[in-house]
Design a protein around this motif. Structure first.
Motif, PDB file in Angstrom:
ATOM      1  N   THR A  92     -11.825 -28.868  32.234  1.00  0.00           N
ATOM      2  CA  THR A  92     -11.787 -27.472  31.768  1.00  0.00           C
ATOM      3  C   THR A  92     -12.567 -27.259  30.480  1.00  0.00           C
ATOM      4  O   THR A  92     -12.890 -26.124  30.132  1.00  0.00           O
ATOM      5  N   ARG A  93     -12.889 -28.326  29.797  1.00  0.00           N
ATOM      6  CA  ARG A  93     -13.636 -28.190  28.548  1.00  0.00           C
ATOM      7  C   ARG A  93     -14.974 -27.501  28.778  1.00  0.00           C
ATOM      8  O   ARG A  93     -15.378 -26.622  28.013  1.00  0.00           O
ATOM      9  N   GLU A  94     -15.661 -27.906  29.849  1.00  0.00           N
ATOM     10  CA  GLU A  94     -16.976 -27.303  30.106  1.00  0.00           C
ATOM     11  C   GLU A  94     -16.845 -25.820  30.429  1.00  0.00           C
ATOM     12  O   GLU A  94     -17.688 -25.016  30.028  1.00  0.00           O
ATOM     13  N   PRO A 100     -17.519 -18.260  28.391  1.00  0.00           N
ATOM     14  CA  PRO A 100     -17.809 -17.167  27.452  1.00  0.00           C
ATOM     15  C   PRO A 100     -19.301 -16.855  27.354  1.00  0.00           C
ATOM     16  O   PRO A 100     -19.680 -15.680  27.229  1.00  0.00           O
ATOM     17  N   GLN A 101     -20.142 -17.878  27.423  1.00  0.00           N
ATOM     18  CA  GLN A 101     -21.581 -17.617  27.358  1.00  0.00           C
ATOM     19  C   GLN A 101     -22.034 -16.831  28.581  1.00  0.00           C
ATOM     20  O   GLN A 101     -22.866 -15.919  28.471  1.00  0.00           O
ATOM     21  N   PHE A 102     -21.515 -17.201  29.748  1.00  0.00           N
ATOM     22  CA  PHE A 102     -21.816 -16.466  30.969  1.00  0.00           C
ATOM     23  C   PHE A 102     -21.336 -15.017  30.868  1.00  0.00           C
ATOM     24  O   PHE A 102     -22.103 -14.080  31.116  1.00  0.00           O
ATOM     25  N   TYR A 103     -20.082 -14.840  30.482  1.00  0.00           N
ATOM     26  CA  TYR A 103     -19.486 -13.516  30.555  1.00  0.00           C
ATOM     27  C   TYR A 103     -19.978 -12.582  29.442  1.00  0.00           C
ATOM     28  O   TYR A 103     -20.121 -11.373  29.654  1.00  0.00           O
ATOM     29  N   LEU A 104     -20.261 -13.137  28.274  1.00  0.00           N
ATOM     30  CA  LEU A 104     -20.623 -12.302  27.132  1.00  0.00           C
ATOM     31  C   LEU A 104     -22.130 -12.105  26.994  1.00  0.00           C
ATOM     32  O   LEU A 104     -22.576 -11.364  26.107  1.00  0.00           O
ATOM     33  N   PHE A 105     -22.899 -12.715  27.877  1.00  0.00           N
ATOM     34  CA  PHE A 105     -24.355 -12.732  27.729  1.00  0.00           C
ATOM     35  C   PHE A 105     -24.956 -11.341  27.587  1.00  0.00           C
ATOM     36  O   PHE A 105     -25.830 -11.111  26.748  1.00  0.00           O
ATOM     37  N   ASP A 106     -24.525 -10.398  28.423  1.00  0.00           N
ATOM     38  CA  ASP A 106     -25.164  -9.079  28.416  1.00  0.00           C
ATOM     39  C   ASP A 106     -24.391  -8.041  27.606  1.00  0.00           C
ATOM     40  O   ASP A 106     -24.663  -6.836  27.715  1.00  0.00           O
ATOM     41  N   LYS A 107     -23.444  -8.514  26.766  1.00  0.00           N
ATOM     42  CA  LYS A 107     -22.715  -7.600  25.894  1.00  0.00           C
ATOM     43  C   LYS A 107     -23.524  -7.383  24.612  1.00  0.00           C
ATOM     44  O   LYS A 107     -24.012  -8.349  24.007  1.00  0.00           O
ATOM     45  N   GLU A 123     -13.799 -21.987  19.541  1.00  0.00           N
ATOM     46  CA  GLU A 123     -14.685 -21.538  18.461  1.00  0.00           C
ATOM     47  C   GLU A 123     -16.137 -21.885  18.768  1.00  0.00           C
ATOM     48  O   GLU A 123     -17.046 -21.073  18.525  1.00  0.00           O
ATOM     49  N   GLY A 124     -16.359 -23.067  19.320  1.00  0.00           N
ATOM     50  CA  GLY A 124     -17.725 -23.450  19.679  1.00  0.00           C
ATOM     51  C   GLY A 124     -18.332 -22.503  20.689  1.00  0.00           C
ATOM     52  O   GLY A 124     -19.509 -22.144  20.589  1.00  0.00           O
ATOM     53  N   ALA A 125     -17.526 -22.067  21.654  1.00  0.00           N
ATOM     54  CA  ALA A 125     -18.015 -21.123  22.660  1.00  0.00           C
ATOM     55  C   ALA A 125     -18.365 -19.784  22.030  1.00  0.00           C
ATOM     56  O   ALA A 125     -19.358 -19.148  22.407  1.00  0.00           O
ATOM     57  N   ALA A 126     -17.566 -19.358  21.068  1.00  0.00           N
ATOM     58  CA  ALA A 126     -17.841 -18.097  20.381  1.00  0.00           C
ATOM     59  C   ALA A 126     -19.153 -18.172  19.602  1.00  0.00           C
ATOM     60  O   ALA A 126     -19.963 -17.238  19.627  1.00  0.00           O
ATOM     61  N   ILE A 127     -19.369 -19.297  18.945  1.00  0.00           N
ATOM     62  CA  ILE A 127     -20.609 -19.479  18.179  1.00  0.00           C
ATOM     63  C   ILE A 127     -21.808 -19.480  19.114  1.00  0.00           C
ATOM     64  O   ILE A 127     -22.824 -18.820  18.869  1.00  0.00           O
ATOM     65  N   ALA A 128     -21.698 -20.222  20.219  1.00  0.00           N
ATOM     66  CA  ALA A 128     -22.802 -20.301  21.182  1.00  0.00           C
ATOM     67  C   ALA A 128     -23.081 -18.945  21.823  1.00  0.00           C
ATOM     68  O   ALA A 128     -24.214 -18.664  22.230  1.00  0.00           O
TER      69      ALA A 128
END
Length: 376
Positions: A92-94, A100-107, A123-128
């Motif tokens: 689940t780590r990946e 989040p990168q997939f879902y937030l990409f076009d926001k 937090e790492g996902a939020a930064i990326a």
């Protein structure tokens, strides 16, 4: 793009140069990694399917693994999933990092909220994702329950909860989680619950519920805007199999599946056979539960701590957590993780996380050592 140092790197720096008391056996209570052998029948399943190393694994996972996961969800949570409502993943780590990168990409101005203290990947996902972060602060005063006001929720695109919780061991009821489901529908944000500790519980009559159950309870039987993640790493003492799943909203998962075809995170087929074997069996999980329960009984007896509903963590209030960690290591050769390494905005200060992941004999010895230290 600047990432924070991982908590264990911070711990190594904190303890650097300190000579631990060599009269005691080294004890690391820092990482949530079960210190037990993966059950032999799971290992045998892996060994018996090595011939499939010659085949590329499917991004979507093999059907036998998907079905094993669907059956697990049905038996454990009484939730019937369709195949388009679940995706096997390489741990689940990946997913926690790339979803989040997939879902937030076009926001345009993405915002992600997650529980604090937290698993560093959030937090790492939020930064990326270059997302604004909202911390859902978990404190003793709010019983470590996730609470966020409506004005803040209105601007959220993605909310990540973690119950049963790492590191506080807190949990939320079906009714409490259902309120979050209703908020996700009202304000149109995606709600994820990281449920990787759902199977480490100690009372058959008081098992942690899934956000999927709560979604149905809230009248959202199609799981719109709702997703959960789970893993066999803790329940089967098999983190090396890297087997987890994301389940819920089929419309979101359909597009996420397309995204996944590009990122190369498919599990090797022999691992999938072993994982399916693990997901399909419940008896071995009870053996681990009994061990963790005994560990918490020892913690109650030795340290006077209450037993949590789930997980294998102690969230211990100690005062100056950095000084406590250094002195404990120096005087008793015990490593714990400072709570401030797991939180932001002052959350976690004054606490340490202790992982009770050894057998009862080792746990009893190290808890007595800890008690002696705290009584000095």
């Amino acid at each position: 793009m600047v990432f924070e140092k991982y908590p264990f790197e911070k711990l190594n720096e904190l303890l650097d140069g300190i000579e631990p008391n060599s009269s005691y056996e080294a004890s690391a209570l820092t990482i949530g990694e079960p210190q037990f052998e993966t059950p032999q029948f799971i290992q045998d399943s892996l060994a018996n399917h090595t011939k499939f190393l010659r085949n590329y694994p499917k991004t979507a996972g093999e059907n036998f693994l998907t079905q094993a996961m669907i059956e697990f969800v049905n038996k454990r949570f009484d939730v019937k999933l369709e195949e388009n409502q679940i995706i096997p993943c390489f741990g689940t780590r990946e997913v926690l990092f790339n979803f989040p990168q997939f879902y937030l990409f076009d926001k345009a101005n993405p915002t992600i909220a997650f529980t604090n203290p937290f698993y560093q990947i959030y937090e790492g996902a939020a930064i990326a994702s270059r997302a604004e972060v909202v911390h859902i602060n978990l404190t003793k005063e709010n019983d470590y329950k996730a609470i966020l006001d409506d004005e803040t929720l209105k601007k959220c695109d993605l909310v990540v909860l973690n119950y049963p919780n790492n590191p506080t061991s807190a949990n939320m009821s079906k009714e409490e989680l259902a309120l979050w489901v209703k908020k996700a529908l009202e304000f149109d944000f995606v709600l994820i619950n990281d449920e990787c500790y759902s199977e480490i519980y100690f009372d058959e009559k008081n098992k942690p519920c899934s956000l999927l159950e709560a979604s149905i309870y809230a009248g959202n039987s199609e799981f719109k805007n709702v997703l959960v993640l789970n893993s066999i790493s803790k329940r089967s003492s098999a983190p090396g199999l890297r087997s987890g799943f994301i389940a819920g909203d089929a419309d979101i998962l359909k597009d996420y599946m397309k995204y996944r075809t590009y990122i190369g995170c498919a599990a090797p087929i022999p691992l999938q056979y072993a994982a399916a074997t693990a997901w399909s069996d419940q008896e071995h999980v009870q053996v681990f539960r009994d061990t963790y329960k005994k560990n918490f009984e020892l913690a109650k007896e030795i340290l006077g701590l209450d037993m949590p509903q789930a997980t294998f963590y102690i969230w211990l209030k100690v005062g100056d957590e950095l000084e406590f960690t250094k002195r404990l290591y120096k005087e008793k050769n015990i490593k714990v993780l400072p709570g401030s390494f797991l939180g932001r905005e002052g959350i976690g200060q004054g606490y340490v996380r202790i992982a009770l992941v050894e057998n009862a004999q080792k746990t009893k010895e190290v808890l007595n050592r800890l008690k002696d230290f705290m009584n000095d």
